[in-house]
Design a protein around this motif. Structure first.
Motif, PDB file in Angstrom:
ATOM      1  N   LYS A   7       0.757  -1.054  -0.044  1.00  0.00           N
ATOM      2  CA  LYS A   7      -0.233  -0.046   0.035  1.00  0.00           C
ATOM      3  C   LYS A   7       1.076   1.187   0.019  1.00  0.00           C
ATOM      4  N   SER A   8       0.303   2.349  -0.003  1.00  0.00           N
ATOM      5  CA  SER A   8       1.137   3.383  -0.186  1.00  0.00           C
ATOM      6  C   SER A   8       2.093   3.909   1.089  1.00  0.00           C
ATOM      7  N   VAL A   9       2.697   4.462   1.048  1.00  0.00           N
ATOM      8  CA  VAL A   9       3.722   4.728   2.160  1.00  0.00           C
ATOM      9  C   VAL A   9       3.837   6.313   2.265  1.00  0.00           C
ATOM     10  N   GLN A  10       3.541   6.689   3.698  1.00  0.00           N
ATOM     11  CA  GLN A  10       3.642   8.063   4.115  1.00  0.00           C
ATOM     12  C   GLN A  10       5.070   8.619   4.086  1.00  0.00           C
ATOM     13  N   MET A  11       5.502   9.857   4.222  1.00  0.00           N
ATOM     14  CA  MET A  11       6.568  10.382   4.587  1.00  0.00           C
ATOM     15  C   MET A  11       6.487  11.787   5.326  1.00  0.00           C
ATOM     16  N   VAL A  12       6.471  11.671   6.650  1.00  0.00           N
ATOM     17  CA  VAL A  12       6.465  12.805   7.489  1.00  0.00           C
ATOM     18  C   VAL A  12       7.634  13.800   7.035  1.00  0.00           C
ATOM     19  N   VAL A  13       6.928  15.152   6.901  1.00  0.00           N
ATOM     20  CA  VAL A  13       7.940  16.268   6.645  1.00  0.00           C
ATOM     21  C   VAL A  13       7.561  17.200   7.562  1.00  0.00           C
ATOM     22  N   ALA A  14       8.438  17.416   8.529  1.00  0.00           N
ATOM     23  CA  ALA A  14       8.275  18.354   9.751  1.00  0.00           C
ATOM     24  C   ALA A  14       8.391  19.811   9.424  1.00  0.00           C
ATOM     25  N   TYR A  15       8.068  20.157   8.182  1.00  0.00           N
ATOM     26  CA  TYR A  15       8.143  21.603   7.763  1.00  0.00           C
ATOM     27  C   TYR A  15       6.980  21.868   6.879  1.00  0.00           C
ATOM     28  N   SER A  16       6.594  23.359   6.579  1.00  0.00           N
ATOM     29  CA  SER A  16       5.603  23.542   5.850  1.00  0.00           C
ATOM     30  C   SER A  16       5.737  23.286   4.362  1.00  0.00           C
ATOM     31  N   PRO A  17       4.725  23.157   3.650  1.00  0.00           N
ATOM     32  CA  PRO A  17       4.633  23.180   2.240  1.00  0.00           C
ATOM     33  C   PRO A  17       5.314  24.027   1.605  1.00  0.00           C
ATOM     34  N   GLY A  18       6.276  23.954   0.723  1.00  0.00           N
ATOM     35  CA  GLY A  18       7.065  25.093   0.084  1.00  0.00           C
ATOM     36  C   GLY A  18       8.277  25.366   0.746  1.00  0.00           C
ATOM     37  N   ALA A  19       8.701  25.011   1.873  1.00  0.00           N
ATOM     38  CA  ALA A  19       9.918  24.868   2.423  1.00  0.00           C
ATOM     39  C   ALA A  19      10.908  23.989   1.730  1.00  0.00           C
ATOM     40  N   ALA A  20      12.204  24.158   2.007  1.00  0.00           N
ATOM     41  CA  ALA A  20      13.136  23.198   1.131  1.00  0.00           C
ATOM     42  C   ALA A  20      12.969  21.529   1.183  1.00  0.00           C
ATOM     43  N   THR A  21      12.833  21.296   2.570  1.00  0.00           N
ATOM     44  CA  THR A  21      12.855  20.048   2.842  1.00  0.00           C
ATOM     45  C   THR A  21      11.310  19.587   2.215  1.00  0.00           C
ATOM     46  N   ASP A  22      10.632  20.506   2.223  1.00  0.00           N
ATOM     47  CA  ASP A  22       9.233  19.738   1.463  1.00  0.00           C
ATOM     48  C   ASP A  22       9.217  19.643  -0.007  1.00  0.00           C
ATOM     49  N   THR A  23       9.896  20.840  -0.599  1.00  0.00           N
ATOM     50  CA  THR A  23      10.055  20.991  -1.864  1.00  0.00           C
ATOM     51  C   THR A  23      10.799  19.739  -2.467  1.00  0.00           C
ATOM     52  N   GLN A  24      11.977  19.369  -1.949  1.00  0.00           N
ATOM     53  CA  GLN A  24      12.830  18.492  -2.323  1.00  0.00           C
ATOM     54  C   GLN A  24      12.131  16.737  -1.972  1.00  0.00           C
ATOM     55  N   ALA A  25      11.392  16.726  -0.733  1.00  0.00           N
ATOM     56  CA  ALA A  25      10.753  15.573  -0.390  1.00  0.00           C
ATOM     57  C   ALA A  25       9.732  15.168  -1.827  1.00  0.00           C
ATOM     58  N   ARG A  26       9.049  16.286  -1.990  1.00  0.00           N
ATOM     59  CA  ARG A  26       8.001  16.082  -3.203  1.00  0.00           C
ATOM     60  C   ARG A  26       8.587  15.537  -4.370  1.00  0.00           C
ATOM     61  N   ILE A  27       9.673  16.143  -4.641  1.00  0.00           N
ATOM     62  CA  ILE A  27      10.380  15.763  -5.993  1.00  0.00           C
ATOM     63  C   ILE A  27      10.754  14.024  -5.829  1.00  0.00           C
ATOM     64  N   ILE A  28      11.226  13.566  -4.529  1.00  0.00           N
ATOM     65  CA  ILE A  28      11.538  12.182  -4.604  1.00  0.00           C
ATOM     66  C   ILE A  28      10.241  11.492  -4.631  1.00  0.00           C
TER      67      ILE A  28
END
Length: 296
Positions: A7-28
């Motif tokens: 089934k799908s896998v969640q990835m917790v991003v501990a920062y807001s949408p649009g922050a650097a970590t979020d932007t890069q995690a979404r590309i992954i």
């Protein structure tokens, strides 16, 4: 275990949408299904410089269906100085995908043109200059502490929930300076004026930006490194499958091109390399926090 993931896998991003970590995690996440066989869904849980998301992650079931993006030094330093429900052992590192040096920047219409201007202004009016950052004891905050110590200045550091809020505050004229990620500064382009970068050498993404080191402050070296972790206790067979899948993804040329457009500098490490890096950095950061009287 052979069916994982089914089934799908969640990835917790501990920062807001649009922050650097979020932007890069979404590309992954965009490329993950091809390599993992299931969708990776980003779940944002911002707050406390990452602590809200990682506190949540410390309580999830260790079955490989909820992973977390991690940030170094944050997951090492925050438990050393605060009351978190996670510590470094909460995270079973899988892969490291990137490194992101800290950059100090001002708005493009600021009177400050150089790091010297910043330091002189801070000496003239101690404690009044405001420097926004992504949260207490994240890499950018540590860079502020290092500069205060090295330059013998006193500034007011302003922690936000994440880098998106810190950037908005700078652009809105509410804070004087941003201690931010290079990837964010890169994407902001002409809206900001970088003053210095906390890397050993000038960076190819920003070759005109001098290092703190060359400006006389070799102590100010700091970056935010990012990767993916499973929860402590996750079966080793699942971790091995995740490591193999994500390492393959991190070699995908289309993925790499997209990360470069986002200003994301790759720093790929496998599980064993990250574990060794975390051990080394844990010692270094403890010494750093002692040297600036944050911990005993």
């Amino acid at each position: 275990m052979d069916k994982y993931p089914d089934k799908s896998v969640q990835m917790v991003v501990a920062y807001s949408p649009g922050a650097a970590t979020d932007t890069q995690a979404r590309i992954i996440a965009k490329y993950a299904k091809e390599y993992l066989g299931q969708e990776v869904v980003i779940v944002n849980k911002p707050g406390g410089g990452g602590q809200v998301g990682w506190n949540y992650f410390s309580s999830v079931k260790p079955d490989g269906y909820i992973l977390s993006a991690y940030n170094l030094p944050h997951i090492i330093t925050q438990p050393l100085v605060g009351n978190t429900s996670y510590d470094i052992d909460t995270f079973e590192p899988i892969v490291n995908w990137g490194g992101d040096p800290t950059v100090f920047a001002v708005r493009n219409d600021s009177q400050m043109k150089t790091l010297d201007d910043l330091i002189n202004a801070a000496k003239e009016s101690p404690g009044t200059m405001t420097i926004g950052n992504a949260g207490k004891f994240v890499g950018q905050h540590l860079a502020i502490l290092l500069l205060e110590n090295a330059a013998e200045i006193d500034v007011e550091d302003i922690p936000f929930k994440g880098s998106s809020e810190a950037i908005s505050s700078l652009l809105g004229g509410h804070t004087d300076i941003l201690a931010g990620n290079l990837s964010d500064i890169y994407r902001l382009g002409s809206e900001v004026r970088p003053l210095a970068i906390a890397s050993e050498e000038r960076h190819p993404f920003a070759p005109d930006v001098p290092t703190f080191k060359e400006l006389g402050f070799p102590q100010v070296i700091m970056s935010t490194d990012r990767g993916i972790a499973a929860r402590e206790g996750t079966p080793e067979e699942i971790i091995e499958k995740l490591e193999k899948s994500f390492l393959a993804l991190l070699e995908d040329q289309e993925f790499l091109d997209e990360m470069e457009k986002a200003g994301a500098d790759m720093l790929v490490m496998d599980r064993q390399q990250i574990k060794e890096e975390i051990d080394r950095r844990s010692k270094d950061y403890k010494e750093l926090l002692k040297s600036i009287d944050i911990v005993d």
